[in-house]
Scaffold this motif. Structure first.
Motif, PDB file in Angstrom:
ATOM      1  N   ASP A 493       0.843  -1.186   0.000  1.00 16.11           N
ATOM      2  CA  ASP A 493       0.000   0.000   0.000  1.00 16.11           C
ATOM      3  C   ASP A 493       0.881   1.239   0.000  1.00 16.11           C
ATOM      4  O   ASP A 493       1.626   1.490   0.961  1.00 16.11           O
ATOM      5  CB  ASP A 493      -0.903  -0.022   1.238  1.00 16.11           C
ATOM      6  N   ALA A 494       0.799   2.036  -1.066  1.00 17.37           N
ATOM      7  CA  ALA A 494       1.628   3.236  -1.165  1.00 17.37           C
ATOM      8  C   ALA A 494       1.289   4.250  -0.084  1.00 17.37           C
ATOM      9  O   ALA A 494       2.136   5.079   0.281  1.00 17.37           O
ATOM     10  CB  ALA A 494       1.483   3.873  -2.547  1.00 17.37           C
ATOM     11  N   ALA A 495       0.073   4.200   0.446  1.00 14.77           N
ATOM     12  CA  ALA A 495      -0.310   5.145   1.500  1.00 14.77           C
ATOM     13  C   ALA A 495       0.606   5.045   2.706  1.00 14.77           C
ATOM     14  O   ALA A 495       0.779   6.020   3.448  1.00 14.77           O
ATOM     15  CB  ALA A 495      -1.758   4.903   1.932  1.00 14.77           C
ATOM     16  N   HIS A 496       1.225   3.894   2.918  1.00 16.52           N
ATOM     17  CA  HIS A 496       2.105   3.705   4.070  1.00 16.52           C
ATOM     18  C   HIS A 496       3.386   4.531   3.966  1.00 16.52           C
ATOM     19  O   HIS A 496       4.148   4.611   4.933  1.00 16.52           O
ATOM     20  CB  HIS A 496       2.437   2.228   4.240  1.00 16.52           C
ATOM     21  N   LEU A 497       3.618   5.138   2.807  1.00 15.79           N
ATOM     22  CA  LEU A 497       4.774   6.029   2.617  1.00 15.79           C
ATOM     23  C   LEU A 497       4.329   7.475   2.452  1.00 15.79           C
ATOM     24  O   LEU A 497       5.048   8.289   1.870  1.00 15.79           O
ATOM     25  CB  LEU A 497       5.588   5.579   1.404  1.00 15.79           C
ATOM     26  N   SER A 498       3.150   7.817   2.975  1.00 19.73           N
ATOM     27  CA  SER A 498       2.619   9.175   2.835  1.00 19.73           C
ATOM     28  C   SER A 498       2.734   9.953   4.141  1.00 19.73           C
ATOM     29  O   SER A 498       2.735   9.378   5.234  1.00 19.73           O
ATOM     30  CB  SER A 498       1.151   9.131   2.405  1.00 19.73           C
ATOM     31  N   ASP A 499       2.796  11.282   4.022  1.00 17.87           N
ATOM     32  CA  ASP A 499       2.785  12.153   5.204  1.00 17.87           C
ATOM     33  C   ASP A 499       1.599  11.836   6.100  1.00 17.87           C
ATOM     34  O   ASP A 499       1.713  11.815   7.331  1.00 17.87           O
ATOM     35  CB  ASP A 499       2.665  13.617   4.774  1.00 17.87           C
ATOM     36  N   ASP A 500       0.454  11.626   5.487  1.00 17.09           N
ATOM     37  CA  ASP A 500      -0.795  11.505   6.227  1.00 17.09           C
ATOM     38  C   ASP A 500      -0.843  10.215   7.047  1.00 17.09           C
ATOM     39  O   ASP A 500      -1.387  10.190   8.151  1.00 17.09           O
ATOM     40  CB  ASP A 500      -1.957  11.568   5.236  1.00 17.09           C
ATOM     41  N   TYR A 501      -0.261   9.142   6.514  1.00 19.38           N
ATOM     42  CA  TYR A 501      -0.200   7.882   7.249  1.00 19.38           C
ATOM     43  C   TYR A 501       0.784   7.983   8.414  1.00 19.38           C
ATOM     44  O   TYR A 501       0.496   7.538   9.525  1.00 19.38           O
ATOM     45  CB  TYR A 501       0.224   6.764   6.301  1.00 19.38           C
ATOM     46  N   ILE A 502       1.937   8.595   8.174  1.00 26.67           N
ATOM     47  CA  ILE A 502       2.941   8.738   9.228  1.00 26.67           C
ATOM     48  C   ILE A 502       2.377   9.579  10.370  1.00 26.67           C
ATOM     49  O   ILE A 502       2.596   9.286  11.550  1.00 26.67           O
ATOM     50  CB  ILE A 502       4.225   9.389   8.675  1.00 26.67           C
ATOM     51  N   LEU A 503       1.625  10.628  10.023  1.00 22.33           N
ATOM     52  CA  LEU A 503       1.046  11.532  11.022  1.00 22.33           C
ATOM     53  C   LEU A 503       0.172  10.804  12.031  1.00 22.33           C
ATOM     54  O   LEU A 503       0.071  11.220  13.190  1.00 22.33           O
ATOM     55  CB  LEU A 503       0.228  12.620  10.311  1.00 22.33           C
ATOM     56  N   GLN A 504      -0.459   9.722  11.634  1.00 26.01           N
ATOM     57  CA  GLN A 504      -1.348   8.994  12.539  1.00 26.01           C
ATOM     58  C   GLN A 504      -0.616   8.406  13.743  1.00 26.01           C
ATOM     59  O   GLN A 504      -1.223   8.143  14.773  1.00 26.01           O
ATOM     60  CB  GLN A 504      -2.074   7.875  11.773  1.00 26.01           C
TER      61      GLN A 504
END
Length: 540
Positions: A493-504
């Protein structure tokens, strides 16, 4: 000509824009990635060329031990007295009550350097900028940090006079000039003097989907004399969720050589959504990190700046009438044969420059010497470049002879020490040399192939690796001859390398996805890996 937003693709956050003569410059944050501060130049605001980074040695920048998303925050680039002035912040703590940091000043006669040894000026707060008044006096303008749990940590914008004789601040001149609005988290200040007013541009709302930029003005630089722009904010996408760029706010103002046109460079993000997700909640996943947009600015009858098209901005903006066409690469494609004794300007390393402890060049090859794991904040043998498109292919060819499972070398997609994936050659006690795919997701490590790790034939000298990124997901492939490719049945899942995922899970979410080459040997025996080439090709 038209400005197509964003103008700088991939992780290019916190732009400080400047014009000198007919040339525009943008400086961007680099956080824990080395070299420090990313610079681009243009004569038309449409096409941009990468310049050498100013903080390219450990004398100029020492980030050993910095946490992920620490390091260089919001550099400020100005020009006065015949030279360039660069203020940059090195942040040493990102989590908790404190933000231990140092603000530095370095100067250069030429934007390409050499840059002077940095002067430490203070640690009051981050996002510092230097204002050159028309009477010759200079001031440091900065966010102010308050660690006390019973106060808001963003304690307004502080102005402190700078003594050019001693090249130090005058601490007792410090005063708070602006506390922001009820949106809070006021930061990223830049000060300008226009038509007799001091205009303060400042970011608010945090560098997320509530992000915005406000403008305040005053006739003086006295404490708390700045009044906020009516009918603000100046720019935000909080109420424009369907625009292709989001999060606009923190940035800088510039006018054209004629003085008749004005533009504003802002950070922004381009979110995408999984097919089963609402378009507005979550707002989306920004795997390319925070990029740079440019909006056109007009002044209303009361002397306030307004973004053309409304405070949400536009995807396409008229270029300046006096723009000079600039020749620049059409996209971010990169092919590297490693036939020069230094890294291409698109490459970055973590916290420290590339050196002989990390590897070497020779005979058209890059050798990386295995050091600590990709989960380490010290001594990592990795070179990486930004994702600058949602859809791309990247590949390499590697020779590696591990003799323990503690040795790994291959192709990685990386956000920070807690969030990355890796396709690599390693050692398996039963199969010998094998290919494995692993992911570190919020510091939870998973080997995807395990007993099904792909055995490498004994007579194989090189293994080719490829990653295919396709917006929402990415996959790895391998080849033993460079012609016949085999897809590894692991979709990430590319979302796992996004700012928004890390922010969680983590407050340091300020960079973006990178793709790169890495060698690990946490056994401490320094097993080398030889990389023959690297190729990155955008498909967008």
């Amino acid at each position: 000509m038209k400005i197509q937003n964003p103008v700088l693709h991939g992780f290019n956050a916190d732009p400080s824009m400047l014009r000198v003569g007919d040339t525009y410059y943008i400086a961007n944050s680099t956080f824990e990635w080395f070299p420090g501060v990313r610079l681009h130049e243009s004569k038309d605001l449409v096409h941009w060329n990468l310049l050498p980074s100013p903080l390219s040695t450990t004398t100029l920048l020492d980030m050993k031990g910095n946490p992920s998303s620490g390091g260089i925050w919001a550099p400020d680039l100005t020009y006065a007295d015949g030279k360039f002035w660069l203020i940059h912040t090195d942040v040493k703590i990102t989590e908790g009550a404190f933000k231990d940091m140092t603000n530095y000043l370095t100067t250069a006669d030429d934007i390409r350097g050499p840059w002077s040894d940095p002067i430490a000026v203070n640690g009051v707060g981050f996002d510092a900028s230097l204002f050159h008044d028309d009477d010759g006096r200079k001031y440091l303008v900065q966010q102010t940090w308050d660690h006390r749990e019973y106060h808001h940590p963003f304690d307004g914008i502080t102005l402190t006079e700078f003594d050019t004789t001693t090249m130090q601040l005058k601490p007792h001149t410090a005063r708070t000039i602006y506390t922001g609005t009820d949106v809070k988290l006021v930061e990223g200040p830049h000060l300008y003097k226009i038509n007799g007013f001091y205009y303060l541009f400042a970011a608010q709302g945090g560098t997320v989907y509530t992000h915005e930029e406000v403008v305040a003005r005053s006739k003086t630089l006295d404490a708390l004399t700045f009044e906020s722009e009516p009918d603000g904010p100046f720019i935000t996408n909080f109420d424009t969720p369907r625009l292709g760029i989001q999060k606009q706010g923190h940035g800088a103002l510039v006018n054209t050589p004629s003085g008749d046109e004005w533009y504003y460079a802002s950070l922004c993000g381009r979110p995408w959504h999984h097919e089963n997700e609402s378009f507005t909640d979550p707002r989306g996943w920004c795997t390319l990190g925070r990029e740079t947009s440019i909006q056109k600015v007009e002044w209303d009858d009361e002397g306030w700046p307004r973004v053309v098209g409304g405070h949400g901005g536009q995807m396409e903006v008229d270029a300046p009438k006096d723009a000079i066409l600039t020749d620049a690469p059409a996209n971010g494609d990169q092919h590297d044969e490693f036939d020069t004794p230094e890294l291409n300007g698109e490459w970055n390393t973590l916290r420290v420059p590339f050196d002989d402890k990390m590897g070497a060049f020779g005979d058209g090859k890059l050798t990386l010497i295995g050091q600590r794991s990709l989960a380490s904040e010290f001594d990592v043998s990795m070179i990486a470049r930004r994702w600058q498109a949602f859809n791309f292919d990247a590949e390499t060819k590697v020779k590696f002879d591990p003799y323990t499972y503690q040795q790994m070398a291959g192709l990685t997609n990386f956000y920070n020490d807690k969030n990355w994936s890796f396709v690599f050659i390693t050692w398996d006690e039963k199969k010998g040399h094998v290919i494995e795919v692993a992911e570190n997701d919020r510091n939870n490590y998973t080997s995807y192939l395990k007993d099904d790790a792909i055995q490498i034939p004994e007579d194989t000298e090189y293994v080719w690796f490829k990653v295919k990124a396709r917006t929402q997901s990415y996959t790895y492939e391998y080849s033993f001859d460079g012609e016949t490719w085999h897809e590894i049945p692991v979709e990430l899942d590319a979302a796992h390398l996004s700012d928004d995922y890390i922010l969680q899970e983590y407050g340091g979410f300020f960079t973006g996805a990178f793709v790169g080459l890495a060698a690990v040997d946490y056994s401490g025996y320094k097993q080398p890996a030889e990389f023959d080439y690297f190729d990155y090709k955008e498909l967008d």
